[in-house]
Design a protein around this motif. Structure first.
Motif, short mmCIF file in Angstrom:
data_model
loop_
_atom_site.label_atom_id
_atom_site.label_comp_id
_atom_site.label_asym_id
_atom_site.label_seq_id
_atom_site.Cartn_x
_atom_site.Cartn_y
_atom_site.Cartn_z
N ALA A 1 -14.78 -12.46 3.40
CA ALA A 1 -14.37 -11.27 2.65
C ALA A 1 -15.39 -10.14 2.70
O ALA A 1 -15.09 -9.02 2.28
CB ALA A 1 -14.09 -11.63 1.19
N GLY A 2 -16.58 -10.43 3.22
CA GLY A 2 -17.65 -9.44 3.19
C GLY A 2 -17.30 -8.10 3.80
O GLY A 2 -17.57 -7.05 3.19
N PRO A 3 -16.68 -8.06 4.99
CA PRO A 3 -16.37 -6.75 5.58
C PRO A 3 -15.43 -5.91 4.71
O PRO A 3 -15.67 -4.71 4.52
CB PRO A 3 -15.72 -7.12 6.92
N VAL A 4 -14.37 -6.51 4.18
CA VAL A 4 -13.43 -5.75 3.35
C VAL A 4 -14.10 -5.30 2.05
O VAL A 4 -13.91 -4.17 1.60
CB VAL A 4 -12.17 -6.58 3.06
N LEU A 5 -14.91 -6.17 1.44
CA LEU A 5 -15.58 -5.79 0.21
C LEU A 5 -16.56 -4.65 0.46
O LEU A 5 -16.72 -3.75 -0.38
CB LEU A 5 -16.31 -6.99 -0.39
N GLU B 1 -17.85 0.75 -0.80
CA GLU B 1 -18.40 2.02 -0.34
C GLU B 1 -17.39 3.15 -0.53
O GLU B 1 -17.72 4.23 -1.02
CB GLU B 1 -18.80 1.90 1.13
N ALA B 2 -16.13 2.88 -0.18
CA ALA B 2 -15.10 3.92 -0.28
C ALA B 2 -14.83 4.29 -1.74
O ALA B 2 -14.69 5.48 -2.07
CB ALA B 2 -13.82 3.44 0.38
N LEU B 3 -14.75 3.30 -2.63
CA LEU B 3 -14.47 3.60 -4.03
C LEU B 3 -15.67 4.23 -4.72
O LEU B 3 -15.51 5.05 -5.64
CB LEU B 3 -14.04 2.33 -4.76
N LEU C 1 -4.45 -8.75 -0.69
CA LEU C 1 -4.62 -7.52 -1.47
C LEU C 1 -4.93 -7.85 -2.92
O LEU C 1 -5.82 -7.24 -3.53
CB LEU C 1 -3.37 -6.66 -1.37
N THR C 2 -4.21 -8.81 -3.48
CA THR C 2 -4.45 -9.20 -4.87
C THR C 2 -5.89 -9.63 -5.06
O THR C 2 -6.55 -9.25 -6.04
CB THR C 2 -3.50 -10.34 -5.27
N ALA C 3 -6.41 -10.42 -4.13
CA ALA C 3 -7.77 -10.95 -4.27
C ALA C 3 -8.82 -9.85 -4.22
O ALA C 3 -9.84 -9.93 -4.91
CB ALA C 3 -8.03 -11.98 -3.18
N VAL C 4 -8.60 -8.81 -3.40
CA VAL C 4 -9.65 -7.78 -3.23
C VAL C 4 -9.45 -6.57 -4.13
O VAL C 4 -10.37 -5.77 -4.28
CB VAL C 4 -9.74 -7.32 -1.76
#
Length: 656
Positions: free
Chosen positions: A246-250, A255-257, A457-460
């Motif tokens: 999950a590291g890349p998506v997190l 960063e984006a948020l 999506l729910t998880a992230v």
């Protein structure tokens, strides 16, 4: 709707497959173990067997598991192109849902007594012929074993599928023992593994290093009651960590948020249609802009993640992703604002699926505004790229990488719904009042592919608390062979990877990348064990008994992994072929405050017990979403988090 691909998609697929067929050459013979650097000699049927295995890793103190995948030799397509391992070698372990693959010539699983798909509990017997054990905890892991029903006898893989995902970062040892053929005769180890089990080999022996590596595996098995008597094969593997999966998506999300702050993303409304029909008062289309972490400006199909020097996704200067959206607003929202919800479309579809009849019924009956966008990576615009990825599995990274971007896109669409849309006249009534209730929590509802991707999506998501996953599951390496949708795509796979054993290895390989963009890689954190800076979630899974497109058995694996309970009575007595129906999933009766799975039975036949798609009876795939009681249950759950009984105290039955 996602029951079948549109004719234009089918025509495009056929044309692409035909063009690719012109390029094929006679396939090279499959590589056997020991014929090249990096192969594991203990299973001579193919270089990468058994799989997954720590033989294909190296120590790495910089990873969370202390290891890193180090594939050197992989499978080749019919043009002789090997799968380039660089993207796989980023991982610090293997998929938490990986099938365990080996080749055992002549094995008869019934005579052996291996746990079948209908008796998962048998996998935990003390004398089970296949053992998977967590070497740190000693916990035996549940599974079912099957032979590849799609392969000829001489290339038939033994496939051992976890009945619950392996734990992230954990290390497992595997033993195959007391195997028998159709006549009941024992099957001994192959020559290489027999030598490894024997006396210490001199340092110059080609198997000496493999013997040294095997000692730890054999010791771990011995410590957990599995000795060498009757042993046919043994190996070990490490599961990828949360950071690896999950590291890349997190990283992208955080960063984006952080840059977005409390603001809404920028958006543009491009079309407003009033008075759509008796259910929808207004339909709004437009674009939300999200930061793009892909390596092409605009992030078109075929793009991959752009990575910085630290290996993390990095945004090219000024690179933005145009996120198309379509929103459906009920008439009731013009007088009282409706709850915001994201909608996820089905197989290779688009945001336009949000105007399907069942979605509009949900909007009108229960006061929701649904907005949808594309699952880029697996949307209508991605079909040609998906096909080329099946011809050259190295290209599968482009599918998985765009899927990771899509998780950020949905997050930004949700932020626009709750923080920006209400200020635009397209989302206001005649008096200038918003039609979206910005005080209500954002929720999610998706079907089929939207049910699969919706789990990730729910998880992230930092904004979702509750999600409905319609006809869902996870783990495409399990799903593809069991889906009625796959044979048309399998034609391309058959052309370029004609060896059926190679195909199973290929599916296991691409699952490692798919994990980064679908529920299988996030399931451990979907509900009560959230990812960092993410709330706990509640999930309601609606499963269609006998589903032709998304195998219910994979939904059961998901339910066990996320800790969901199953509505009971689940199905009529005798309906399930299992010795213990819904083994390992606790039941609930009238209502449940928490994550749950509800099975909806339309009377379709029991799915095949092999890794093949259903072909008999009607497909019930769309039945739950088209049922008013199921929609009522979904709506109550999205509003309150409670799963209410809408089936009168019995199984949930739908009359088609």
């Amino acid at each position: 709707m996602d029951v079948r691909l549109p004719q234009r998609t089918l025509a495009a697929l056929a044309a692409i497959a035909a063009a690719l067929a012109l390029l094929t050459v006679p396939p090279a013979p499959p590589a056997a173990a020991g014929t090249g650097d990096g192969c594991d000699p203990i299973d001579p049927a193919a270089c990468l067997l058994p799989f997954p295995s720590d033989w294909y890793t190296v120590p790495d103190g910089g990873t969370a598991t202390g290891r890193r995948v180090h594939l050197q030799t992989t499978i080749k397509n019919a043009l002789g192109l090997p799968v380039a391992p660089a993207e796989w070698n980023r991982a610090d372990g293997f998929s938490p849902g990986s099938p365990l693959l080996a080749r055992v010539p002549g094995v008869d699983l019934a005579r052996t007594g291996a746990a079948p798909i209908t008796d998962i509990g048998a996998s935990l017997r003390a004398d089970a012929p296949i053992v998977i054990v967590d070497t740190a905890t000693g916990e035996r892991w549940p599974y079912w074993a099957e032979l590849d029903a799609n392969a000829p006898d001489d290339r038939k893989a033994l496939i051992v599928r976890p009945a619950k995902n392996f734990r992230e970062g954990h290390h497992y040892a595997v033993a195959l023992r007391n195997l028998r053929d159709a006549s009941g005769n024992p099957i001994g180890p192959n020559a290489a593994f027999a030598k490894i089990l024997g006396a210490d080999l001199p340092s110059g022996d080609p198997l000496a290093a493999r013997q040294r590596a095997a000692r730890k595996t054999l010791a771990a098995l011995q410590a957990n009651g599995v000795g060498r008597d009757g042993l046919h094969l043994a190996w070990d593997f490490t599961v990828a960590s949360r950071q690896s999966l999950a590291g890349p998506v997190l990283h992208m999300r955080d960063e984006a948020l952080r840059k977005l702050g409390d603001r809404s993303p920028s958006f543009l409304v491009t079309q407003v249609t009033d008075g759509v029909d008796d259910k929808i008062a207004r339909e709004v289309k437009g674009i939300v802009w999200a930061p793009s972490y892909l390596d092409q400006y605009g992030g078109l199909p075929g793009a991959s993640l752009h990575r910085g020097r630290d290996g993390q996704p990095s945004q090219l200067p000024g690179n933005s992703q145009a996120v198309p959206f379509q929103c459906e607003i009920p008439a009731s929202a013009l007088t009282a604002p409706a709850r915001p919800a994201l909608y996820g479309h089905g197989l290779l579809g688009s945001e336009g699926e949000v105007d399907a009849g069942n979605v509009k019924a949900m909007v009108a009956e229960h006061g929701f505004v649904f907005c949808a966008t594309k699952w880029i990576g697996m949307s209508d615009e991605d079909v040609p790229n998906v096909v080329t990825a099946l011809a050259d599995l190295t290209r599968f990274r482009t599918v998985a990488d765009r899927l990771q971007q899509s998780l950020l896109n949905f997050t930004f669409l949700g932020r626009a719904m709750t923080r920006g849309f209400a200020g635009h006249k397209a989302f206001q009534n005649g008096a200038g009042k918003p039609v979206i209730d910005t005080g209500a929590e954002l929720t999610y509802d998706g079907n089929s592919q939207g049910g699969i991707m919706g789990g990730a999506l729910t998880a992230v998501s930092p904004d979702l608390r509750r999600a409905v996953l319609g006809v869902p599951a996870m783990n495409y390496s399990t799903l593809l062979n069991r889906s009625a949708d796959f044979p048309q795509y399998a034609q391309v796979l058959d052309l370029f990877y004609p060896d059926r054993l190679d195909q199973q290895i290929g599916l296991a390989l691409i699952q490692m990348l798919w994990d980064r963009g679908e529920a299988n890689g996030y399931a451990q954190h979907m509900t009560d064990d959230p990812l960092p800076d993410t709330p706990k979630h509640r999930v309601l899974m609606h499963v269609a008994f006998g589903d032709h497109q998304v195998a219910p058995v994979a939904a059961e694996v998901e339910a066990r992994t996320i800790g969901a309970r199953v509505h009971a009575p689940t199905v009529q007595p005798g309906r399930s072929p299992d010795k213990v129906p819904y083994w390992g999933i606790p039941a609930f009766g009238a209502s449940h405050d928490g994550s749950a799975m509800v099975v909806w039975d339309s009377g379709s036949p029991v799915p095949p017990l092999t890794n093949t798609p259903p072909t008999e009876g009607r497909d019930p795939h769309s039945d739950p979403r088209n049922n008013a009681d199921a929609r009522r249950q979904k709506a109550e759950f999205l509003k309150t988090g409670t799963v209410v009984d809408v089936c009168g105290g019995g199984p949930c039955v739908i009359t088609p």
